[in-house]
Scaffold this motif. Sequence first.
Motif: not given
Length: 505
Positions: A136, A301, A431, A434
Amino acid sequence: MASSAKVTPIKDLAHLEEAAHHEEDNVSNDKIKLESLFEGLGSFGRFQQIQFILICIPIAFVSMHVMSWTFVVSSARRICNGTNETIFDDGCKERAYSASDRWEMDGDNGWIKATVQAVYFIGQLVGSFTCGVMADKIGRKKVLFWCLVLQVACALLLIVAPTWWIYAILKAGTGFSQPGIYGVAVVLGIELVGKQYRSIIAVIANVFSVIGGMGLAILAYFIVDYRFLHAAIAIPSLIFITYYWIIHESARWLVSQEKYDDANVVLCATANWNKKTVPKDWANQVGKKMDVTVTKKKDTFGVIDLIRTPQMRKRTLTNFVMWPVTTMMYYGMTMRSDVGGGSLFVTFITSQIMELPAVIITALLIDRLGRKVMYSGSIFLAGLLLLANWLTHDMIPHEYAVVMLMVAKGAVSVSYTVMYTYTSELFPTVIRNTAVGCCSTIARFGAITASFIAFFLVDKFGRVVMIVPFTILAICASIVSWLMLPETVNKQLSDSISEIEGNKI
Protein backbone atom coordinates in the motif's frame (compact mmCIF):
# COMPACT_ATOMS: atom_id res chain seq x y z
CA MET A 1 4.77 -5.79 -21.98
CA ALA A 2 5.78 -2.33 -23.00
CA SER A 3 3.02 -0.35 -24.69
CA SER A 4 3.43 1.31 -28.05
CA ALA A 5 0.58 3.73 -27.34
CA LYS A 6 1.53 7.39 -27.04
CA VAL A 7 1.71 8.48 -23.40
CA THR A 8 0.57 12.04 -22.68
CA PRO A 9 1.99 13.44 -19.42
CA ILE A 10 -0.59 14.62 -16.96
CA LYS A 11 0.66 18.01 -15.90
CA ASP A 12 -0.54 20.81 -13.68
CA LEU A 13 -3.02 18.81 -11.61
CA ALA A 14 -3.00 21.24 -8.73
CA HIS A 15 -6.57 22.26 -9.56
CA LEU A 16 -7.66 18.79 -8.49
CA GLU A 17 -6.36 19.45 -4.99
CA GLU A 18 -8.37 22.65 -4.79
CA ALA A 19 -11.47 20.96 -6.14
CA ALA A 20 -11.16 18.14 -3.65
CA HIS A 21 -11.16 20.56 -0.73
CA HIS A 22 -14.22 22.51 -1.90
CA GLU A 23 -16.50 19.87 -3.39
CA GLU A 24 -18.84 18.32 -0.84
CA ASP A 25 -21.51 16.95 -3.16
CA ASN A 26 -22.31 13.43 -4.35
CA VAL A 27 -19.16 11.33 -3.84
CA SER A 28 -20.64 8.36 -5.66
CA ASN A 29 -20.80 10.24 -8.97
CA ASP A 30 -17.01 10.55 -9.04
CA LYS A 31 -16.65 6.91 -8.07
CA ILE A 32 -18.88 5.89 -10.96
CA LYS A 33 -16.75 7.94 -13.34
CA LEU A 34 -13.63 6.16 -12.13
CA GLU A 35 -15.25 2.74 -12.54
CA SER A 36 -16.49 3.80 -15.97
CA LEU A 37 -12.95 4.74 -16.95
CA PHE A 38 -11.66 1.23 -16.16
CA GLU A 39 -14.71 -0.42 -17.69
CA GLY A 40 -14.28 1.64 -20.85
CA LEU A 41 -10.76 0.27 -21.30
CA GLY A 42 -12.00 -3.32 -21.03
CA SER A 43 -13.03 -5.21 -17.90
CA PHE A 44 -11.03 -8.33 -18.73
CA GLY A 45 -9.41 -7.67 -22.06
CA ARG A 46 -6.20 -8.96 -23.54
CA PHE A 47 -4.07 -6.72 -21.32
CA GLN A 48 -5.70 -7.93 -18.09
CA GLN A 49 -5.65 -11.57 -19.19
CA ILE A 50 -1.94 -11.57 -20.00
CA GLN A 51 -0.95 -9.59 -16.90
CA PHE A 52 -3.01 -11.76 -14.58
CA ILE A 53 -1.80 -15.08 -16.00
CA LEU A 54 1.78 -13.85 -15.66
CA ILE A 55 1.36 -12.96 -11.99
CA CYS A 56 -0.40 -16.29 -11.34
CA ILE A 57 2.41 -18.50 -12.68
CA PRO A 58 4.69 -17.86 -9.64
CA ILE A 59 1.81 -18.99 -7.39
CA ALA A 60 2.39 -22.57 -8.55
CA PHE A 61 5.98 -22.35 -7.29
CA VAL A 62 4.82 -20.74 -4.04
CA SER A 63 2.58 -23.76 -3.51
CA MET A 64 5.53 -26.07 -4.07
CA HIS A 65 7.60 -24.24 -1.47
CA VAL A 66 4.78 -24.26 1.08
CA MET A 67 4.31 -28.03 0.92
CA SER A 68 7.78 -29.23 -0.10
CA TRP A 69 8.75 -30.04 3.50
CA THR A 70 6.09 -32.77 3.54
CA PHE A 71 8.17 -34.75 1.02
CA VAL A 72 11.63 -33.39 1.83
CA VAL A 73 11.39 -34.73 5.38
CA SER A 74 9.53 -37.98 4.61
CA SER A 75 11.34 -41.18 5.52
CA ALA A 76 13.46 -42.63 2.74
CA ARG A 77 11.49 -44.75 0.31
CA ARG A 78 12.83 -48.20 -0.31
CA ILE A 79 12.35 -50.70 -3.07
CA CYS A 80 11.20 -54.24 -2.25
CA ASN A 81 10.27 -56.86 -4.80
CA GLY A 82 10.28 -54.31 -7.58
CA THR A 83 7.70 -52.00 -5.98
CA ASN A 84 8.16 -48.45 -4.71
CA GLU A 85 6.93 -48.41 -1.11
CA THR A 86 7.50 -46.46 2.07
CA ILE A 87 8.38 -49.40 4.28
CA PHE A 88 11.23 -50.31 6.56
CA ASP A 89 11.41 -54.10 6.48
CA ASP A 90 14.80 -55.75 6.39
CA GLY A 91 16.05 -56.57 2.93
CA CYS A 92 14.71 -53.39 1.35
CA LYS A 93 17.06 -51.14 -0.55
CA GLU A 94 16.97 -47.39 0.07
CA ARG A 95 15.88 -45.35 -2.94
CA ALA A 96 15.83 -41.84 -1.51
CA TYR A 97 17.80 -39.33 0.49
CA SER A 98 15.66 -37.07 2.68
CA ALA A 99 16.40 -34.21 5.06
CA SER A 100 15.26 -36.54 7.84
CA ASP A 101 18.00 -38.98 6.87
CA ARG A 102 20.64 -36.29 6.67
CA TRP A 103 19.90 -34.58 9.98
CA GLU A 104 18.42 -37.53 11.92
CA MET A 105 14.96 -36.12 12.63
CA ASP A 106 13.18 -39.33 13.56
CA GLY A 107 12.44 -40.62 17.04
CA ASP A 108 13.28 -38.22 19.85
CA ASN A 109 14.31 -35.60 17.28
CA GLY A 110 10.86 -35.55 15.71
CA TRP A 111 10.28 -32.04 17.06
CA ILE A 112 12.77 -30.72 14.49
CA LYS A 113 10.36 -31.59 11.66
CA ALA A 114 7.63 -29.44 13.18
CA THR A 115 10.07 -26.67 14.06
CA VAL A 116 11.40 -26.27 10.50
CA GLN A 117 7.89 -25.96 9.06
CA ALA A 118 6.88 -23.63 11.90
CA VAL A 119 9.88 -21.39 11.14
CA TYR A 120 8.69 -21.27 7.52
CA PHE A 121 5.32 -20.00 8.72
CA ILE A 122 7.00 -17.49 11.04
CA GLY A 123 8.63 -16.13 7.88
CA GLN A 124 5.16 -15.95 6.37
CA LEU A 125 3.90 -14.15 9.47
CA VAL A 126 6.52 -11.41 9.17
CA GLY A 127 6.13 -11.26 5.41
CA SER A 128 2.34 -11.00 5.57
CA PHE A 129 2.46 -7.85 7.66
CA THR A 130 5.48 -6.31 5.93
CA CYS A 131 4.39 -7.03 2.38
CA GLY A 132 0.80 -6.00 3.03
CA VAL A 133 1.79 -2.61 4.43
CA MET A 134 4.54 -1.99 1.88
CA ALA A 135 2.28 -2.88 -1.06
CA ASP A 136 0.00 0.00 0.00
CA LYS A 137 2.96 2.32 0.54
CA ILE A 138 5.33 1.66 -2.38
CA GLY A 139 3.09 -0.26 -4.77
CA ARG A 140 1.98 -3.77 -5.64
CA LYS A 141 4.53 -4.32 -8.41
CA LYS A 142 7.64 -3.50 -6.36
CA VAL A 143 6.63 -5.81 -3.52
CA LEU A 144 5.78 -8.62 -5.94
CA PHE A 145 9.11 -8.32 -7.75
CA TRP A 146 11.37 -8.19 -4.68
CA CYS A 147 9.52 -11.12 -3.12
CA LEU A 148 10.12 -13.11 -6.31
CA VAL A 149 13.83 -12.28 -6.08
CA LEU A 150 13.93 -13.34 -2.41
CA GLN A 151 12.10 -16.59 -3.09
CA VAL A 152 14.43 -17.56 -5.94
CA ALA A 153 17.56 -16.74 -3.92
CA CYS A 154 16.49 -18.68 -0.82
CA ALA A 155 15.23 -21.60 -2.91
CA LEU A 156 18.61 -21.96 -4.60
CA LEU A 157 20.45 -21.82 -1.27
CA LEU A 158 18.21 -24.56 0.20
CA ILE A 159 19.97 -26.99 -2.11
CA VAL A 160 23.31 -26.51 -0.34
CA ALA A 161 22.19 -25.72 3.24
CA PRO A 162 24.72 -27.51 5.52
CA THR A 163 22.63 -27.72 8.72
CA TRP A 164 18.95 -28.01 9.54
CA TRP A 165 18.81 -24.63 11.29
CA ILE A 166 20.37 -22.85 8.31
CA TYR A 167 17.89 -24.73 6.15
CA ALA A 168 15.08 -23.48 8.45
CA ILE A 169 16.26 -19.86 8.13
CA LEU A 170 16.25 -20.15 4.34
CA LYS A 171 12.78 -21.71 4.49
CA ALA A 172 11.70 -18.67 6.50
CA GLY A 173 12.98 -16.53 3.62
CA THR A 174 10.76 -18.38 1.15
CA GLY A 175 7.93 -18.06 3.69
CA PHE A 176 8.45 -14.30 3.91
CA SER A 177 8.05 -14.03 0.13
CA GLN A 178 4.83 -16.06 -0.05
CA PRO A 179 2.36 -13.28 0.97
CA GLY A 180 4.16 -10.81 -1.27
CA ILE A 181 3.55 -13.12 -4.22
CA TYR A 182 0.21 -14.83 -3.59
CA GLY A 183 -1.52 -12.12 -1.54
CA VAL A 184 -0.33 -9.22 -3.67
CA ALA A 185 -1.14 -11.13 -6.88
CA VAL A 186 -4.76 -11.59 -5.77
CA VAL A 187 -5.15 -7.94 -4.78
CA LEU A 188 -3.44 -6.77 -7.98
CA GLY A 189 -5.72 -9.04 -10.00
CA ILE A 190 -8.87 -7.76 -8.29
CA GLU A 191 -7.82 -4.16 -8.96
CA LEU A 192 -6.95 -5.05 -12.54
CA VAL A 193 -10.37 -6.29 -13.73
CA GLY A 194 -13.97 -5.10 -13.79
CA LYS A 195 -16.29 -5.92 -10.91
CA GLN A 196 -18.06 -8.71 -12.81
CA TYR A 197 -14.75 -10.61 -13.00
CA ARG A 198 -13.44 -10.03 -9.47
CA SER A 199 -14.95 -13.25 -8.14
CA ILE A 200 -12.85 -15.45 -10.43
CA ILE A 201 -9.49 -13.87 -9.54
CA ALA A 202 -8.89 -15.84 -6.34
CA VAL A 203 -10.39 -18.92 -8.03
CA ILE A 204 -7.88 -18.80 -10.89
CA ALA A 205 -5.06 -18.09 -8.44
CA ASN A 206 -6.05 -21.17 -6.46
CA VAL A 207 -6.07 -23.28 -9.63
CA PHE A 208 -2.40 -22.38 -10.13
CA SER A 209 -1.79 -23.29 -6.48
CA VAL A 210 -3.37 -26.71 -7.08
CA ILE A 211 -1.24 -27.21 -10.19
CA GLY A 212 1.82 -26.44 -8.09
CA GLY A 213 0.81 -28.91 -5.39
CA MET A 214 0.18 -31.71 -7.86
CA GLY A 215 3.42 -30.90 -9.67
CA LEU A 216 5.28 -31.13 -6.36
CA ALA A 217 3.90 -34.59 -5.61
CA ILE A 218 4.85 -35.84 -9.08
CA LEU A 219 8.35 -34.38 -8.84
CA ALA A 220 8.81 -35.81 -5.34
CA TYR A 221 7.80 -39.27 -6.52
CA PHE A 222 10.43 -39.39 -9.24
CA ILE A 223 13.15 -37.19 -7.71
CA VAL A 224 14.25 -39.16 -4.67
CA ASP A 225 17.04 -36.87 -3.43
CA TYR A 226 15.60 -33.85 -1.59
CA ARG A 227 18.39 -31.58 -2.87
CA PHE A 228 17.56 -32.32 -6.49
CA LEU A 229 13.88 -31.80 -5.67
CA HIS A 230 14.69 -28.28 -4.44
CA ALA A 231 16.74 -27.68 -7.58
CA ALA A 232 13.82 -28.73 -9.78
CA ILE A 233 11.63 -26.16 -8.03
CA ALA A 234 14.15 -23.31 -7.80
CA ILE A 235 15.94 -23.23 -11.16
CA PRO A 236 12.86 -22.64 -13.38
CA SER A 237 11.91 -19.76 -11.04
CA LEU A 238 14.83 -17.69 -12.34
CA ILE A 239 12.60 -16.64 -15.26
CA PHE A 240 10.55 -14.50 -12.86
CA ILE A 241 13.37 -11.97 -12.61
CA THR A 242 12.12 -10.65 -15.98
CA TYR A 243 8.86 -9.54 -14.33
CA TYR A 244 10.40 -6.20 -13.45
CA TRP A 245 10.09 -5.22 -17.11
CA ILE A 246 6.82 -6.91 -18.09
CA ILE A 247 4.44 -6.47 -15.13
CA HIS A 248 2.59 -3.17 -14.70
CA GLU A 249 1.59 -1.44 -11.48
CA SER A 250 -2.08 -1.23 -10.42
CA ALA A 251 -3.59 1.82 -12.10
CA ARG A 252 -6.17 2.05 -9.33
CA TRP A 253 -3.43 2.20 -6.69
CA LEU A 254 -1.51 4.82 -8.69
CA VAL A 255 -4.58 7.04 -8.89
CA SER A 256 -5.23 6.60 -5.17
CA GLN A 257 -1.66 7.84 -4.58
CA GLU A 258 -2.17 10.78 -6.99
CA LYS A 259 0.54 9.44 -9.33
CA TYR A 260 -1.33 10.46 -12.45
CA ASP A 261 1.60 10.37 -14.87
CA ASP A 262 2.40 6.77 -13.92
CA ALA A 263 -1.28 5.85 -14.01
CA ASN A 264 -1.51 7.33 -17.49
CA VAL A 265 1.29 5.02 -18.66
CA VAL A 266 -0.58 1.96 -17.41
CA LEU A 267 -3.91 3.14 -18.83
CA CYS A 268 -2.31 3.76 -22.23
CA ALA A 269 -0.77 0.27 -22.15
CA THR A 270 -4.20 -1.14 -21.28
CA ALA A 271 -5.82 0.79 -24.11
CA ASN A 272 -3.15 -0.31 -26.58
CA TRP A 273 -3.51 -4.03 -25.81
CA ASN A 274 -7.31 -3.90 -25.57
CA LYS A 275 -7.63 -1.68 -28.67
CA LYS A 276 -9.41 1.04 -26.72
CA THR A 277 -8.82 4.77 -26.27
CA VAL A 278 -7.84 6.60 -23.10
CA PRO A 279 -9.97 9.76 -22.61
CA LYS A 280 -7.71 12.82 -22.83
CA ASP A 281 -9.33 14.39 -19.79
CA TRP A 282 -9.54 11.22 -17.69
CA ALA A 283 -7.94 12.95 -14.69
CA ASN A 284 -10.83 15.41 -14.61
CA GLN A 285 -13.26 12.49 -14.72
CA VAL A 286 -11.75 11.14 -11.53
CA GLY A 287 -12.99 14.27 -9.79
CA LYS A 288 -12.15 14.00 -6.11
CA LYS A 289 -9.50 11.42 -6.78
CA MET A 290 -11.61 8.52 -5.63
CA ASP A 291 -12.56 10.42 -2.46
CA VAL A 292 -9.21 9.55 -0.90
CA THR A 293 -8.61 13.22 -0.19
CA VAL A 294 -11.70 13.43 1.99
CA THR A 295 -9.24 12.88 4.82
CA LYS A 296 -7.14 15.76 3.40
CA LYS A 297 -4.04 13.65 3.96
CA LYS A 298 -1.94 11.48 1.70
CA ASP A 299 -0.22 8.24 2.57
CA THR A 300 -1.41 8.44 6.18
CA PHE A 301 -3.34 5.19 6.35
CA GLY A 302 -1.88 2.51 8.56
CA VAL A 303 -2.71 -0.54 10.62
CA ILE A 304 -4.51 1.53 13.27
CA ASP A 305 -7.09 2.55 10.66
CA LEU A 306 -8.26 -1.06 10.52
CA ILE A 307 -9.76 -0.71 13.99
CA ARG A 308 -10.15 3.06 14.42
CA THR A 309 -13.76 3.29 13.17
CA PRO A 310 -16.74 1.03 14.03
CA GLN A 311 -17.40 -0.70 10.71
CA MET A 312 -13.71 -1.18 9.93
CA ARG A 313 -13.16 -2.57 13.42
CA LYS A 314 -15.99 -5.09 13.08
CA ARG A 315 -14.75 -6.29 9.70
CA THR A 316 -11.15 -6.52 10.88
CA LEU A 317 -11.83 -8.48 14.08
CA THR A 318 -14.12 -10.90 12.26
CA ASN A 319 -11.43 -11.55 9.66
CA PHE A 320 -8.95 -12.09 12.50
CA VAL A 321 -11.12 -15.07 13.48
CA MET A 322 -11.70 -16.40 9.97
CA TRP A 323 -8.15 -16.34 8.68
CA PRO A 324 -6.22 -18.32 11.34
CA VAL A 325 -8.95 -20.96 11.57
CA THR A 326 -9.24 -21.46 7.81
CA THR A 327 -5.47 -21.39 7.31
CA MET A 328 -4.83 -23.87 10.12
CA MET A 329 -7.35 -26.31 8.65
CA TYR A 330 -6.14 -25.84 5.08
CA TYR A 331 -2.46 -26.42 5.80
CA GLY A 332 -3.04 -29.01 8.50
CA MET A 333 -5.20 -31.19 6.26
CA THR A 334 -2.75 -30.77 3.37
CA MET A 335 0.48 -31.40 5.27
CA ARG A 336 -1.08 -34.43 6.96
CA SER A 337 -3.32 -35.61 4.15
CA ASP A 338 -2.70 -39.21 5.29
CA VAL A 339 -4.13 -38.58 8.78
CA GLY A 340 -6.92 -41.03 7.92
CA GLY A 341 -4.44 -43.62 6.62
CA GLY A 342 -3.11 -44.55 3.19
CA SER A 343 -0.08 -43.69 1.05
CA LEU A 344 1.29 -40.15 1.44
CA PHE A 345 1.62 -39.70 -2.33
CA VAL A 346 -1.89 -40.98 -3.08
CA THR A 347 -3.61 -39.01 -0.32
CA PHE A 348 -1.62 -35.83 -1.07
CA ILE A 349 -2.46 -35.88 -4.78
CA THR A 350 -6.08 -36.79 -3.97
CA SER A 351 -6.17 -33.87 -1.55
CA GLN A 352 -4.92 -31.56 -4.29
CA ILE A 353 -7.34 -32.99 -6.85
CA MET A 354 -10.21 -32.31 -4.43
CA GLU A 355 -9.36 -28.62 -4.73
CA LEU A 356 -10.27 -28.62 -8.43
CA PRO A 357 -14.00 -29.32 -7.91
CA ALA A 358 -13.77 -26.92 -4.98
CA VAL A 359 -12.59 -24.06 -7.18
CA ILE A 360 -15.12 -25.00 -9.89
CA ILE A 361 -17.91 -24.88 -7.31
CA THR A 362 -16.57 -21.56 -6.10
CA ALA A 363 -16.46 -20.13 -9.63
CA LEU A 364 -20.02 -21.26 -10.37
CA LEU A 365 -21.66 -20.22 -7.12
CA ILE A 366 -19.72 -17.32 -5.62
CA ASP A 367 -21.67 -14.70 -7.60
CA ARG A 368 -24.97 -16.55 -7.28
CA LEU A 369 -24.90 -17.35 -3.58
CA GLY A 370 -22.57 -14.54 -2.53
CA ARG A 371 -19.29 -14.47 -0.62
CA LYS A 372 -20.92 -14.60 2.80
CA VAL A 373 -22.95 -17.75 2.14
CA MET A 374 -20.05 -19.45 0.36
CA TYR A 375 -17.53 -18.85 3.13
CA SER A 376 -19.77 -19.51 6.14
CA GLY A 377 -21.46 -22.50 4.51
CA SER A 378 -18.30 -24.23 3.30
CA ILE A 379 -16.33 -23.88 6.56
CA PHE A 380 -19.41 -25.08 8.49
CA LEU A 381 -19.70 -28.10 6.18
CA ALA A 382 -16.03 -28.90 6.74
CA GLY A 383 -16.58 -28.83 10.49
CA LEU A 384 -19.59 -31.14 10.27
CA LEU A 385 -17.72 -33.63 8.08
CA LEU A 386 -14.77 -33.72 10.49
CA LEU A 387 -17.16 -34.25 13.40
CA ALA A 388 -18.91 -37.06 11.52
CA ASN A 389 -15.55 -38.63 10.68
CA TRP A 390 -14.51 -38.58 14.32
CA LEU A 391 -17.78 -40.08 15.55
CA THR A 392 -18.07 -42.79 12.87
CA HIS A 393 -14.43 -43.63 12.13
CA ASP A 394 -14.56 -47.06 13.80
CA MET A 395 -18.01 -47.91 12.44
CA ILE A 396 -17.56 -47.37 8.70
CA PRO A 397 -15.13 -48.84 6.13
CA HIS A 398 -11.72 -47.18 6.04
CA GLU A 399 -12.25 -46.00 2.45
CA TYR A 400 -15.40 -44.08 3.42
CA ALA A 401 -13.58 -42.33 6.25
CA VAL A 402 -10.81 -41.24 3.87
CA VAL A 403 -13.36 -39.96 1.34
CA MET A 404 -15.09 -38.01 4.11
CA LEU A 405 -11.81 -36.31 5.00
CA MET A 406 -11.09 -35.51 1.36
CA VAL A 407 -14.52 -33.88 0.94
CA ALA A 408 -13.89 -31.92 4.13
CA LYS A 409 -10.58 -30.74 2.64
CA GLY A 410 -12.49 -29.68 -0.49
CA ALA A 411 -14.91 -27.65 1.64
CA VAL A 412 -11.99 -25.97 3.40
CA SER A 413 -10.50 -25.16 -0.01
CA VAL A 414 -13.74 -23.44 -1.00
CA SER A 415 -13.67 -21.29 2.13
CA TYR A 416 -9.95 -20.54 1.68
CA THR A 417 -10.48 -19.41 -1.91
CA VAL A 418 -13.55 -17.32 -1.14
CA MET A 419 -11.82 -15.74 1.87
CA TYR A 420 -9.24 -13.92 -0.26
CA THR A 421 -11.88 -12.42 -2.56
CA TYR A 422 -14.20 -11.60 0.34
CA THR A 423 -11.54 -9.86 2.43
CA SER A 424 -10.18 -7.89 -0.55
CA GLU A 425 -13.68 -6.56 -1.22
CA LEU A 426 -14.45 -5.76 2.41
CA PHE A 427 -11.66 -3.17 2.71
CA PRO A 428 -11.03 0.06 0.72
CA THR A 429 -8.24 0.66 -1.80
CA VAL A 430 -6.24 2.98 0.47
CA ILE A 431 -5.71 0.18 2.98
CA ARG A 432 -6.71 -3.00 1.11
CA ASN A 433 -3.27 -4.62 0.93
CA THR A 434 -2.56 -3.64 4.53
CA ALA A 435 -5.79 -5.35 5.55
CA VAL A 436 -5.05 -8.53 3.59
CA GLY A 437 -1.48 -8.47 4.91
CA CYS A 438 -2.59 -8.15 8.54
CA CYS A 439 -5.17 -10.90 8.11
CA SER A 440 -2.51 -13.11 6.55
CA THR A 441 -0.19 -12.27 9.45
CA ILE A 442 -2.76 -13.40 12.01
CA ALA A 443 -3.41 -16.48 9.85
CA ARG A 444 0.20 -17.61 10.27
CA PHE A 445 -0.48 -18.41 13.93
CA GLY A 446 -2.96 -20.95 12.62
CA ALA A 447 -0.38 -22.28 10.16
CA ILE A 448 2.31 -22.55 12.86
CA THR A 449 -0.13 -24.45 15.07
CA ALA A 450 -0.96 -26.73 12.14
CA SER A 451 2.77 -27.51 11.69
CA PHE A 452 3.14 -28.87 15.22
CA ILE A 453 -0.17 -30.73 14.98
CA ALA A 454 0.65 -32.34 11.63
CA PHE A 455 4.34 -33.14 12.12
CA PHE A 456 4.50 -33.83 15.84
CA LEU A 457 1.29 -34.14 17.86
CA VAL A 458 -0.53 -36.51 15.48
CA ASP A 459 2.44 -38.90 15.59
CA LYS A 460 2.50 -38.71 19.37
CA PHE A 461 -1.19 -38.70 20.35
CA GLY A 462 -3.15 -39.73 17.27
CA ARG A 463 -5.59 -38.12 14.87
CA VAL A 464 -7.91 -36.84 17.60
CA VAL A 465 -5.60 -33.84 18.26
CA MET A 466 -6.30 -32.67 14.71
CA ILE A 467 -9.95 -33.62 14.19
CA VAL A 468 -11.52 -32.22 17.37
CA PRO A 469 -9.93 -28.73 17.45
CA PHE A 470 -10.49 -28.29 13.70
CA THR A 471 -14.17 -29.20 14.12
CA ILE A 472 -14.87 -26.77 16.96
CA LEU A 473 -12.99 -23.85 15.40
CA ALA A 474 -14.57 -24.34 11.96
CA ILE A 475 -18.08 -24.08 13.37
CA CYS A 476 -17.12 -21.00 15.40
CA ALA A 477 -15.62 -19.26 12.34
CA SER A 478 -18.77 -20.00 10.35
CA ILE A 479 -21.09 -18.50 12.96
CA VAL A 480 -18.97 -15.38 13.55
CA SER A 481 -18.56 -14.58 9.84
CA TRP A 482 -22.27 -15.08 9.18
CA LEU A 483 -23.35 -12.74 11.97
CA MET A 484 -20.76 -9.98 11.60
CA LEU A 485 -19.99 -9.38 7.91
CA PRO A 486 -21.97 -7.80 5.05
CA GLU A 487 -22.33 -9.28 1.58
CA THR A 488 -20.06 -7.76 -1.09
CA VAL A 489 -21.23 -9.51 -4.26
CA ASN A 490 -21.81 -7.12 -7.19
CA LYS A 491 -20.82 -4.13 -5.05
CA GLN A 492 -18.35 -1.56 -6.30
CA LEU A 493 -14.94 -1.66 -4.62
CA SER A 494 -14.71 0.91 -1.85
CA ASP A 495 -11.80 3.28 -2.28
CA SER A 496 -11.95 5.20 1.01
CA ILE A 497 -12.71 4.43 4.65
CA SER A 498 -15.48 7.04 4.44
CA GLU A 499 -17.37 4.80 2.04
CA ILE A 500 -17.18 1.91 4.50
CA GLU A 501 -18.38 4.03 7.41
CA GLY A 502 -21.03 5.88 5.43
CA ASN A 503 -19.72 9.30 6.44
CA LYS A 504 -16.66 11.50 5.94
CA ILE A 505 -13.94 10.98 8.54
